[in-house]
Write a protein that holds these residues in place. Structure first.
Motif, short mmCIF file in Angstrom:
data_model
loop_
_atom_site.label_atom_id
_atom_site.label_comp_id
_atom_site.label_asym_id
_atom_site.label_seq_id
_atom_site.Cartn_x
_atom_site.Cartn_y
_atom_site.Cartn_z
N LEU A 98 7.70 -3.52 9.04
CA LEU A 98 8.95 -4.22 9.35
C LEU A 98 9.81 -4.38 8.09
CD1 LEU A 98 7.78 -6.99 11.84
CD2 LEU A 98 9.35 -5.10 12.33
N LEU A 99 9.18 -4.74 6.99
CA LEU A 99 9.93 -4.89 5.74
C LEU A 99 10.56 -3.56 5.34
CD1 LEU A 99 7.54 -7.30 3.87
CD2 LEU A 99 9.97 -7.73 4.30
N ASN A 100 9.80 -2.47 5.44
CA ASN A 100 10.36 -1.15 5.11
C ASN A 100 11.53 -0.81 6.02
OD1 ASN A 100 7.22 0.52 4.22
ND2 ASN A 100 8.48 -0.87 3.06
N ARG A 101 11.40 -1.10 7.31
CA ARG A 101 12.47 -0.81 8.27
C ARG A 101 13.75 -1.55 7.91
NH1 ARG A 101 15.13 2.37 11.68
NH2 ARG A 101 15.60 1.46 13.68
N HIS A 102 13.59 -2.76 7.35
CA HIS A 102 14.75 -3.57 7.00
C HIS A 102 15.15 -3.39 5.53
CE1 HIS A 102 15.43 -5.74 10.76
NE2 HIS A 102 14.15 -5.46 10.96
N GLY A 103 14.62 -2.34 4.89
CA GLY A 103 15.04 -1.99 3.54
C GLY A 103 14.41 -2.78 2.42
N HIS A 104 13.27 -3.41 2.69
CA HIS A 104 12.60 -4.22 1.67
C HIS A 104 11.26 -3.58 1.33
CE1 HIS A 104 15.62 -7.20 2.64
NE2 HIS A 104 15.22 -7.17 3.91
N GLY A 105 11.13 -3.07 0.13
CA GLY A 105 9.88 -2.42 -0.28
C GLY A 105 8.81 -3.44 -0.63
N CYS A 106 7.56 -3.06 -0.42
CA CYS A 106 6.42 -3.91 -0.77
C CYS A 106 5.17 -3.04 -0.82
CB CYS A 106 6.26 -5.06 0.20
SG CYS A 106 5.94 -4.54 1.89
N GLN A 107 4.12 -3.59 -1.39
CA GLN A 107 2.86 -2.88 -1.51
C GLN A 107 1.75 -3.63 -0.77
OE1 GLN A 107 4.53 -3.87 -4.59
NE2 GLN A 107 5.78 -2.08 -4.13
N LEU A 108 0.93 -2.87 -0.07
CA LEU A 108 -0.25 -3.40 0.59
C LEU A 108 -1.34 -3.57 -0.46
CD1 LEU A 108 -1.89 -4.08 3.21
CD2 LEU A 108 -2.47 -1.65 3.28
N ARG A 109 -1.95 -4.72 -0.50
CA ARG A 109 -3.05 -4.99 -1.43
C ARG A 109 -4.27 -5.47 -0.64
NH1 ARG A 109 -0.77 -2.06 -4.78
NH2 ARG A 109 0.69 -2.97 -6.26
N ILE A 110 -5.43 -5.08 -1.11
CA ILE A 110 -6.70 -5.51 -0.50
C ILE A 110 -7.61 -5.99 -1.62
CG2 ILE A 110 -8.72 -4.79 0.84
CD1 ILE A 110 -6.89 -2.71 2.20
N GLY A 111 -8.28 -7.10 -1.36
CA GLY A 111 -9.22 -7.64 -2.33
C GLY A 111 -10.52 -8.03 -1.65
N VAL A 112 -11.56 -8.19 -2.45
CA VAL A 112 -12.89 -8.55 -1.94
C VAL A 112 -13.47 -9.69 -2.79
CG1 VAL A 112 -13.37 -6.25 -1.02
CG2 VAL A 112 -14.02 -6.79 -3.36
N ARG A 113 -14.42 -10.40 -2.19
CA ARG A 113 -15.15 -11.44 -2.93
C ARG A 113 -16.42 -11.79 -2.17
NH1 ARG A 113 -11.92 -17.11 -1.75
NH2 ARG A 113 -12.44 -17.16 0.45
N ARG A 114 -17.29 -12.52 -2.84
CA ARG A 114 -18.47 -13.09 -2.20
C ARG A 114 -18.26 -14.60 -2.11
NH1 ARG A 114 -22.42 -9.96 -0.74
NH2 ARG A 114 -22.82 -8.08 -1.90
#
Length: 133
Positions: free
Chosen positions: A76-92
């Motif tokens: 949705l952000l890309n469609r509306h002209g706003h760039g962003c990055q997907l981030r994934i993190g892990v933990r115990r």
């Protein structure tokens, strides 16, 4: 936009249970026309898009995951002209259980899936969006 986000979060949630991540991501981006940004006069402000994605995640009748919300939010952000990055993190967790979290960032700042204090408790995986195209 909230209705569109809600429908996509529900479909994404189901899709993630049945299909590989790359296939779901491609489908979400295709359905939301993420590769074809709207004309400037038709775009919504970034905070409105983020609010719609976050609300859809919170109110989905089939439940959601942070990954489903992040995938829909990014498209949705890309469609509306706003760039962003997907981030994934892990933990115990303290009980030893493994957990993961997905969020969106722009210029190093958490814009969806935060707050930053929660995100900071995860070990960020290397950028991998090019692997799930």
């Amino acid at each position: 936009m909230l209705g569109q986000a809600l429908a996509m979060v529900m479909m994404t949630r189901v899709g993630l249970r049945l299909l590989p991540l790359a296939a779901v991501r491609r489908s979400v981006r295709w359905l939301l026309l993420a590769e074809r940004p709207l004309a400037v006069q038709r775009r919504c402000p970034e905070n409105q898009v983020i609010r719609a994605a976050a609300s859809a995640g919170k109110h989905s009748p089939v439940g959601t995951t942070c990954l489903a919300t992040a995938l829909v939010g990014q498209a949705l952000l890309n469609r509306h002209g706003h760039g962003c990055q997907l981030r994934i993190g892990v933990r115990r967790k303290t009980d030893g259980a493994f957990t993961a979290h997905a969020w969106l960032e722009r210029n190093g700042q958490v814009i969806l899936g935060g707050p930053a204090g929660v995100v900071d408790s995860y070990t960020r995986l290397p950028e991998m969006e090019h692997l799930i195209r």
